[in-house]
Design an enzyme around this catalytic site. Sequence first.
Site, PDB file in Angstrom:
ATOM      1  CE  LYS A 143     -15.998  53.337 -78.824  1.00 33.16           C
ATOM      2  NZ  LYS A 143     -16.508  53.143 -77.596  1.00 33.16           N
ATOM      3  CB  THR A 144      -8.839  52.658 -76.244  1.00 33.88           C
ATOM      4  OG1 THR A 144      -9.991  53.625 -76.227  1.00 33.88           O
ATOM      5  CG2 THR A 144      -7.583  53.179 -76.127  1.00 33.88           C
ATOM      6  CG  ASP A 183     -11.595  57.519 -78.804  1.00 36.11           C
ATOM      7  OD1 ASP A 183     -12.591  56.916 -79.261  1.00 36.11           O
ATOM      8  OD2 ASP A 183     -11.433  57.625 -77.645  1.00 36.11           O
ATOM      9  CB  THR A 204     -20.224  56.786 -78.728  1.00 35.96           C
ATOM     10  OG1 THR A 204     -20.043  58.024 -79.235  1.00 35.96           O
ATOM     11  CG2 THR A 204     -19.268  56.370 -77.963  1.00 35.96           C
ATOM     12  NE  ARG A 216     -13.350  53.756 -69.375  1.00 35.94           N
ATOM     13  CZ  ARG A 216     -13.502  54.296 -70.407  1.00 35.94           C
ATOM     14  NH1 ARG A 216     -14.560  54.731 -70.976  1.00 35.94           N
ATOM     15  NH2 ARG A 216     -12.527  54.028 -71.298  1.00 35.94           N
TER      16      ARG A 216
HETATM   17  N1  LIG Z   1     -13.375  42.587 -73.628  1.00 39.69           N
HETATM   18  C1  LIG Z   1     -12.550  43.018 -72.537  1.00 39.69           C
HETATM   19  N2  LIG Z   1     -11.755  42.081 -71.694  1.00 39.69           N
HETATM   20  C2  LIG Z   1     -11.307  42.714 -70.527  1.00 39.69           C
HETATM   21  N3  LIG Z   1     -11.356  43.965 -70.345  1.00 39.69           N
HETATM   22  C3  LIG Z   1     -11.733  44.827 -71.115  1.00 39.69           C
HETATM   23  C4  LIG Z   1     -12.533  44.498 -72.493  1.00 39.69           C
HETATM   24  N4  LIG Z   1     -12.912  45.543 -73.051  1.00 39.69           N
HETATM   25  C5  LIG Z   1     -12.617  46.494 -72.127  1.00 39.69           C
HETATM   26  N5  LIG Z   1     -11.842  46.309 -71.104  1.00 39.69           N
HETATM   27  C6  LIG Z   1     -11.503  46.903 -70.267  1.00 39.69           C
HETATM   28  O1  LIG Z   1     -12.354  48.146 -70.014  1.00 39.69           O
HETATM   29  C7  LIG Z   1     -11.685  49.286 -69.583  1.00 39.69           C
HETATM   30  C8  LIG Z   1     -12.299  50.224 -70.726  1.00 39.69           C
HETATM   31  O2  LIG Z   1     -11.719  49.790 -71.987  1.00 39.69           O
HETATM   32  P1  LIG Z   1     -11.583  50.804 -73.308  1.00 39.69           P
HETATM   33  O3  LIG Z   1     -10.751  52.024 -72.732  1.00 39.69           O
HETATM   34  O4  LIG Z   1     -11.027  50.080 -74.404  1.00 39.69           O
HETATM   35  O5  LIG Z   1     -12.936  51.375 -73.831  1.00 39.69           O
HETATM   36  P2  LIG Z   1     -13.377  52.374 -75.118  1.00 39.69           P
HETATM   37  O6  LIG Z   1     -14.436  51.566 -75.799  1.00 39.69           O
HETATM   38  O7  LIG Z   1     -12.025  52.749 -75.876  1.00 39.69           O
HETATM   39  O8  LIG Z   1     -14.137  53.438 -74.192  1.00 39.69           O
HETATM   40  P3  LIG Z   1     -14.137  55.209 -74.743  1.00 39.69           P
HETATM   41  O9  LIG Z   1     -15.051  54.964 -75.880  1.00 39.69           O
HETATM   42  O10 LIG Z   1     -14.581  55.992 -73.425  1.00 39.69           O
HETATM   43  O11 LIG Z   1     -12.772  55.593 -75.240  1.00 39.69           O
HETATM   44  C9  LIG Z   1     -10.094  48.877 -70.055  1.00 39.69           C
HETATM   45  O12 LIG Z   1      -9.512  48.971 -68.755  1.00 39.69           O
HETATM   46  C10 LIG Z   1     -10.087  47.708 -70.427  1.00 39.69           C
HETATM   47  O13 LIG Z   1      -8.974  46.948 -70.202  1.00 39.69           O
END
Ligand SMILES: Nc1ncnc2c1ncn2[C@@H]1O[C@H](COP(=O)(O)OP(=O)(O)OP(=O)(O)O)[C@@H](O)[C@H]1O
Length: 366
Positions: free
Chosen positions: A75-76, A120, A169, A228
Amino acid sequence: MNWDDDSSPVEERIVGAAAEGDDQAVEAALRPKDLGEFIGQEKVRQQLDLVLKAARQRGATADHVLLSGAPGLGKTTLSMIIAAEMNAPIRITSGPAIQHAGDLAAILSSLQEGEILFLDEIHRMSRPAEEMLYMAMEDFRVDVIVGKGPGATAIPLDLPPFTLVGATTRAGLLPPPLRDRFGFTAHMEFYEPHELERVVRRSAGLLDVEIDTDGAAEIAGRSRGTPRIANRLLRRVRDYAQVEADGVITREVAAAALGVYEVDSRGLDRLDRAVLEALLKLFGGGPVGLSTLAVAVGEERETVEEVAEPFLVREGLLARTPRGRVATPAAWAHLGLVPPQAAGPGAAGGGGAARGGSGQGGLFGM
Ligand SMILES: Nc1ncnc2c1ncn2[C@@H]1O[C@H](COP(=O)(O)OP(=O)(O)OP(=O)(O)O)[C@@H](O)[C@H]1O
């Protein structure tokens, strides 16, 4: 058995989906920079691409976007991609950081035109801030309250157009008036193994680690559908490959490395397996009450319910029924055990379970 005795408490599991330890620093380097680099989530990518392209063509700011999905699914990353695709700056904050409406007013009033505001955990914002956000999202305006009590006055403040990207989430926890103000909502799903394999291969390339297709598949299969976790496991396997092998990640190297970290072939860790083993060996596969199960593994009810069970349920290994927790046939198969009724007369083992095939180590021997 108490997991808190361990140097890595339950919250810091290697298979935990929340960011921790050195994740953040490394993640910044591994984040895809545009939609083309973003792996998987085909629908979301396609729809978002349209939303952003249309906004660019109109020379307007994009509609507000809500991203919902489990931690670690990107998401980030996606919010940063939205900013990059719109060639706009991004401001990052979170619901828990905004406890007063004034906190939000300060952020909103300092936004530049077209800026992306990433919020977030938007479901954890305070109520007054949430109400201020309604007007900001709809009319690009906020009322700043000056003074207190009967003498307080509301001073309207115009805001530059901006795009709010909210992440949660728990989309179900968002009040409908907030949910309705997003022009586009994307639900992010867990990733398929072949998608995670691509994530692992891409990250290995960025980290300058040699990995073959089978090695990437092995890591992907243990990553619980979450990029992740895939990236974190890759880093641990890289260490092992460097110290114990010739630096190249093959299937054997990945399996041996993740064996050291007690992450099994389906991505279950010690806690997950302890819960399953107790359910199968001590209670014959259930049904058994949550409290009894928790006592059997020496854990709090909440830990079993909130930390171990969601993944076991998602994997189809455990079912929550009105009569208690029940193991599925897949759980017996995964731990290499035979269900009591299938074991036949004379079968040995706690709760009538007999050992067959290759188990993952005894409950009390871990
Ligand atoms: N579709 C994707 N392709 C490649 N790498 C990804 C992808 N999605 C996430 N990642 C990798 O996974 C890691 C976590 O992603 P991210 O921080 O965006 O998750 P998030 O959903 O925001 O988590 P949170 O809810 O804990 O904030 C990052 O290092 C990102 O590079």
